[in-house]
Design an enzyme around this catalytic site. Structure first.
Site, PDB file in Angstrom:
ATOM      1  N   PRO A 122      23.785   5.691  39.969  1.00 49.30           N
ATOM      2  CA  PRO A 122      23.616   6.134  41.369  1.00 49.30           C
ATOM      3  C   PRO A 122      23.195   4.973  42.264  1.00 49.30           C
ATOM      4  O   PRO A 122      22.325   4.182  41.917  1.00 49.30           O
ATOM      5  CB  PRO A 122      22.516   7.202  41.263  1.00 49.30           C
ATOM      6  CG  PRO A 122      22.565   7.660  39.841  1.00 49.30           C
ATOM      7  CD  PRO A 122      22.954   6.458  39.038  1.00 49.30           C
ATOM      8  N   GLY A 174      23.100   5.489  45.936  1.00 47.22           N
ATOM      9  CA  GLY A 174      22.547   5.990  47.187  1.00 47.22           C
ATOM     10  C   GLY A 174      23.506   5.842  48.345  1.00 47.22           C
ATOM     11  O   GLY A 174      24.456   5.053  48.317  1.00 47.22           O
ATOM     12  N   ASN A 207      65.932   8.864  40.820  1.00 50.33           N
ATOM     13  CA  ASN A 207      64.704   9.645  40.666  1.00 50.33           C
ATOM     14  C   ASN A 207      64.891  10.815  39.715  1.00 50.33           C
ATOM     15  O   ASN A 207      63.945  11.235  39.035  1.00 50.33           O
ATOM     16  CB  ASN A 207      64.231  10.155  42.033  1.00 50.33           C
ATOM     17  CG  ASN A 207      63.548   9.067  42.841  1.00 50.33           C
ATOM     18  OD1 ASN A 207      63.028   8.102  42.285  1.00 50.33           O
ATOM     19  ND2 ASN A 207      63.562   9.209  44.162  1.00 50.33           N
ATOM     20  N   LYS A 257      66.387  10.702  37.012  1.00 52.55           N
ATOM     21  CA  LYS A 257      66.284  10.189  35.648  1.00 52.55           C
ATOM     22  C   LYS A 257      64.860  10.304  35.094  1.00 52.55           C
ATOM     23  O   LYS A 257      64.647  10.083  33.906  1.00 52.55           O
ATOM     24  CB  LYS A 257      66.736   8.728  35.601  1.00 52.55           C
ATOM     25  CG  LYS A 257      68.227   8.547  35.850  1.00 52.55           C
ATOM     26  CD  LYS A 257      69.061   9.172  34.752  1.00 52.55           C
ATOM     27  CE  LYS A 257      70.541   8.943  34.976  1.00 52.55           C
ATOM     28  NZ  LYS A 257      71.370   9.535  33.890  1.00 52.55           N
ATOM     29  N   TYR A 258      63.891  10.631  35.946  1.00 53.89           N
ATOM     30  CA  TYR A 258      62.529  10.884  35.460  1.00 53.89           C
ATOM     31  C   TYR A 258      62.422  12.236  34.761  1.00 53.89           C
ATOM     32  O   TYR A 258      61.388  12.525  34.149  1.00 53.89           O
ATOM     33  CB  TYR A 258      61.528  10.847  36.618  1.00 53.89           C
ATOM     34  CG  TYR A 258      61.138   9.465  37.059  1.00 53.89           C
ATOM     35  CD1 TYR A 258      60.088   8.792  36.449  1.00 53.89           C
ATOM     36  CD2 TYR A 258      61.811   8.823  38.092  1.00 53.89           C
ATOM     37  CE1 TYR A 258      59.715   7.515  36.850  1.00 53.89           C
ATOM     38  CE2 TYR A 258      61.447   7.550  38.504  1.00 53.89           C
ATOM     39  CZ  TYR A 258      60.398   6.906  37.877  1.00 53.89           C
ATOM     40  OH  TYR A 258      60.036   5.641  38.280  1.00 53.89           O
ATOM     41  N   HIS A 296      56.252  -1.881  48.356  1.00 47.20           N
ATOM     42  CA  HIS A 296      57.665  -2.184  48.145  1.00 47.20           C
ATOM     43  C   HIS A 296      58.261  -2.593  49.490  1.00 47.20           C
ATOM     44  O   HIS A 296      58.061  -1.918  50.498  1.00 47.20           O
ATOM     45  CB  HIS A 296      58.405  -0.956  47.619  1.00 47.20           C
ATOM     46  CG  HIS A 296      58.220  -0.718  46.152  1.00 47.20           C
ATOM     47  ND1 HIS A 296      56.989  -0.647  45.558  1.00 47.20           N
ATOM     48  CD2 HIS A 296      59.132  -0.525  45.154  1.00 47.20           C
ATOM     49  CE1 HIS A 296      57.132  -0.419  44.260  1.00 47.20           C
ATOM     50  NE2 HIS A 296      58.419  -0.353  43.989  1.00 47.20           N
ATOM     51  N   HIS A 339      59.905  -6.568  45.033  1.00 47.42           N
ATOM     52  CA  HIS A 339      61.330  -6.804  45.261  1.00 47.42           C
ATOM     53  C   HIS A 339      61.539  -7.963  46.238  1.00 47.42           C
ATOM     54  O   HIS A 339      61.515  -9.117  45.844  1.00 47.42           O
ATOM     55  CB  HIS A 339      62.043  -5.538  45.726  1.00 47.42           C
ATOM     56  CG  HIS A 339      62.028  -4.443  44.711  1.00 47.42           C
ATOM     57  ND1 HIS A 339      62.641  -4.546  43.488  1.00 47.42           N
ATOM     58  CD2 HIS A 339      61.429  -3.216  44.729  1.00 47.42           C
ATOM     59  CE1 HIS A 339      62.445  -3.444  42.791  1.00 47.42           C
ATOM     60  NE2 HIS A 339      61.704  -2.622  43.521  1.00 47.42           N
ATOM     61  N   GLN A 360      63.667   3.855  32.418  1.00 48.94           N
ATOM     62  CA  GLN A 360      65.044   3.962  32.901  1.00 48.94           C
ATOM     63  C   GLN A 360      65.881   2.718  32.615  1.00 48.94           C
ATOM     64  O   GLN A 360      67.106   2.803  32.623  1.00 48.94           O
ATOM     65  CB  GLN A 360      65.050   4.193  34.420  1.00 48.94           C
ATOM     66  CG  GLN A 360      64.785   5.615  34.853  1.00 48.94           C
ATOM     67  CD  GLN A 360      63.321   5.957  34.833  1.00 48.94           C
ATOM     68  OE1 GLN A 360      62.487   5.063  34.799  1.00 48.94           O
ATOM     69  NE2 GLN A 360      62.995   7.237  34.831  1.00 48.94           N
TER      70      GLN A 360
END
Length: 765
Positions: free
Chosen positions: A305, A307, A477, A479-480, A672, A694, A753
């Protein structure tokens, strides 16, 4: 039918045997004839050498065998292709044939107007007359000493020039300089190597100089000592000195160039006004006594802690302002407002479009690239030797940091497949999801998909990016989703699900174990905060702490998806201001009062950066300096990239100033940028960011590329990821950026991926 096939096989076998035997005897007969011919030639040579003396006529006859008459009247002598074929001629014009001590030179029809061929005078030594033209041997500056080449051995050479009397034999230990001086008048001291004096006598050469000399490339017959191997055997590479390039301007820059330099300097000063810079550099805050890396932390989740401080903060026009206390009106950490930012952004964009500056930056970048290529030509061997001299260090045991990798895709597809099969086999009755008003176990989920553990394979998992994802960020996306099912993504790759992310926590620990086993590989994992509600921070922190997700090889970045338009359409938010509140207010609360969010306070010690992610290729309008405030942004359109950048930068700048004043860790802005879309994104991040991911669009703007070089802004580049989405691998600018001196690093982005190996970063460099 079987008998017929057997007969064919036997016939083929007999035929093949006959051919093999015939070839063997023909080869043997040929070798026998060659050996007999070689013996005959050797006997004739011995008979000639044993004769009491060779007459001039005999020598003339032997010399004439190697000549043929050319079309222009010259007699052409066939000699070694690797040595200059030069015959020394002194005196005035030559008519007919000239005889010198038994040597006969046939010359017919020399064209008029040719320059005189200059030769060295005769050198007398120890009663012998040494004629430079008697024996010509080229001396290369790269191999100044006497070579042990087969061409230098008179007894073992087939060259007709070597067949001379013992009385006329010259001293081959001294190099001939006829070839050096045959094309003009020059002092012998100016053209001879340093280890040869004016009397054409070779001086002793130090061993180190001999080692440094490089043999002529392509000399396949020589046995010159390999300079690299000699340096390795010498074991003194630490004394290597690199050749430094000293390039000074030969003329005063033109007025246009001076103006361009001033404008570029103003852009750099403008960036300094925006960028958050710590008062004390991180490497100066503590004295590192233990050389071990990374530094161990025995209790990473302990909370002490601290404070609550008296600081008071308030959101105003999308930016949080901090005051010493609730009653004070003094802004402790003022930051540039939106109008100033967008004005400066437009100034950068105007500079980028100026023709003179574009030309200047293009030339400067080309000069940087050529200077590095010249450095490679001069120092590549020395660097290779220095690299070999480093003890216990090679590619596999140097520390590699993956500077850009998303946590939901940090494992490879085979690892995810094994984990799914393991859970399906060991915990089939675990309730994992609530879907369509029903709680489903893991086994029931796979039964609803008509799948079993035996059916699963990498191809059926279908998480690897292929050609269908190129310029299709939406398909990338998708592919997730393992097996194309969003419910499997929710179960295995989400931390805010029915099982509170237990499966993802166990999978993350396995990835951490792989990093610890590799010992020399680190990672910066990006994990999402969406901004839909303020409790997301506490949920993420509790998931980290409860699953004890800590590794000395890992730090975290927070990525913010730019999805305002989706949340607006779903009715989750009413304005852009709601997203800013949900993201930054919890961070200021835990900074002012760590006891209010103890788990978040512990988690932020491992967070090093803030990221912005989404598809940059979507079209957008360029913002102006009179943009609406976040509270006024209530339409369904997504704000521009630079709009996101400013409000994230401004709040993060104030937060870092507050955390630094309290002795807490700070968070860098590392979005990005430049993966696709307009170059406006790169101009916005130039003003506000420490690093970007990138940045491949810098290849389109020489001015921005040169500014990024001057500011040394880090670029976490992922060529294989770009190859799956926006840019073919062979067109990736990473090698060019590296040659030009930009601050680049390789990263994996999405191993799930893109990559196939267990160590994606080590396999791709």
């Amino acid at each position: 039918m079987d008998a017929y096939a057997m007969h064919l096989a036997m016939a083929a076998l007999v035929g093949a045997s006959f051919v093999a035997v015939s070839a063997y005897y023909m080869h043997r007969k040929t070798l026998t004839q060659l050996l007999e011919f070689a013996k005959t030639v050797e006997r004739e040579r011995d008979d000639n050498s044993d004769a009491g003396g060779s007459s001039p006529q005999h020598f003339k006859k032997r010399r004439s065998h190697g000549r043929r008459k050319g079309s222009n009247g010259y007699y052409i002598k066939h000699g070694s292709a690797s040595l200059p074929d030069v015959t020394a001629i002194s005196g005035g014009g030559i008519d007919g044939e000239e005889k010198r001590n038994g040597h006969v030179l046939y010359v017919e029809g020399i064209p008029a107007g040719l320059p005189r061929l200059h030769t060295l005078p005769e050198v007398k030594s120890a009663g012998h007359v040494k004629r430079p033209g008697s024996f010509i041997r080229s001396t290369s500056p790269k191999s100044p000493g006497a070579s042990a080449s087969a061409f230098d051995n008179v007894e073992g050479s087939d060259d007709e020039d070597n067949m001379i009397d013992e009385d006329n034999m010259i001293d081959n230990s001294k190099p001939d300089t006829t070839y050096l001086l045959m094309n003009g008048n020059a002092d012998i001291k100016d053209v001879l190597p340093q280890h040869i004096n004016a009397n054409v006598e070779q001086m002793p050469i130090p061993a180190s100089s001999m080692i440094r000399s490089h043999s002529v490339s392509g000399d396949l017959h020589g046995v010159q000592p390999d300079p690299i191997a000699a340096d390795i055997l010498r074991k003194e590479p630490e004394q290597e000195t690199f050749a430094r390039l000293k390039i000074s301007p030969i003329e005063v820059p033109s007025p246009d160039e001076v103006d361009s330099y001033i404008i570029l300097q103003e852009c750099l000063e403008m960036r300094k006004r925006y960028l958050f810079k710590e008062a004390i550099a991180p490497w100066e805050k503590e004295i590192i006594s233990d050389p071990s890396t990374p530094k161990p932390n025995p209790d990473p989740f302990s909370f002490t802690p601290e404070g609550k401080s008296d600081h008071y903060f308030r959101m105003q026009d999308g930016v949080i302002h901090v005051y010493p206390n609730k009653d004070s009106k003094e802004d402790l950490f003022p930051v540039a407002d939106a109008t100033m930012f967008f004005t400066d952004l437009h100034h950068i964009l105007r500079v980028v479009a100026i023709g003179n500056i574009r030309t200047l930056c293009h030339h400067r970048l080309n000069l940087l690239e050529q200077k590095f290529n010249l450095h490679l030509m001069l120092n590549a061997d020395r660097e290779f030797l220095a690299q070999k001299s480093a003890p216990h260090r090679d590619f596999y045991n140097v520390r590699k940091v993956d500077t850009h990798v998303h946590h939901s895709a940090c494992m490879n597809q085979k690892h995810l497949l094994r984990f799914i099969k393991s859970k399906l086999r060991k915990e089939p009755d675990e309730v994992v999801i609530f879907r369509d008003g029903t709680y489903l176990t893991l086994k029931e989920v796979f039964e609803s998909l008509d799948l079993t553990g035996y059916d699963l394979n990498v191809d059926l998992l279908d998480v690897h990016a292929d050609k269908s994802t190129f310029h299709r960020f939406d398909k990338f996306n998708l592919k997730y989703n393992p097996c194309g099912q969003s419910r499997l993504r929710e179960i295995f790759l989400k931390q805010d699900n029915l099982i509170q992310g237990r499966f993802l926590g166990e999978l993350t620990k396995q990835v951490f174990s792989d990093l610890v086993a590799s010992k020399y590989q680190m990672a910066e994992y990006r994990i999402s905060i969406y901004g839909r509600k303020q409790s997301e921070w506490d949920q993420l922190a509790s998931w980290i702490v409860n699953n004890e997700l800590y590794s000395e090889n890992v730090v975290w970045l927070i990525q913010l998806p730019r999805l305002y338009n989706i949340y607006k359409e779903m009715g989750i938010v009413t304005s852009f201001q709601n997203i800013l509140d949900n993201i930054f207010i919890p961070l200021f609360e835990v900074t002012v009062d760590p006891d209010s969010h103890p788990q978040l306070h512990v988690f932020l010690k491992q967070v090093v950066g803030l990221d912005l992610v989404d598809d940059e290729s979507k079209p957008e309008r360029r913002p102006t300096k009179h943009m609406p405030t976040p509270a006024q942004w209530t339409n369904v359109f997504n704000p521009a990239f630079s709009y996101y950048v400013y409000y994230c930068y401004a709040n993060l700048y104030t937060l870092n100033k507050l955390r630094e004043s309290k002795g807490m860790t700070t968070i860098k802005f590392r979005p990005h940028s430049g993966e696709a879309g307009d170059t406006d994104h790169l101009a916005a991040t130039f003003l506000t960011c420490h690093n970007i991911a990138h940045g491949i669009n810098l290849r389109k703007s020489p001015v921005l590329q040169y500014l990024y070089y001057l500011a040394q802004i880090g670029l976490a580049m992922s060529p294989l990821s770009n190859n799956s989405l926006f840019l073919d691998y062979h067109r990736n600018p990473f090698p060019m950026f590296f040659l030009r001196g930009l601050n680049v690093s390789l990263s994996t982005d999405d191993p799930l991926q893109i990559h196939l190996t267990k160590r994606a970063l080590g396999g791709r460099i």
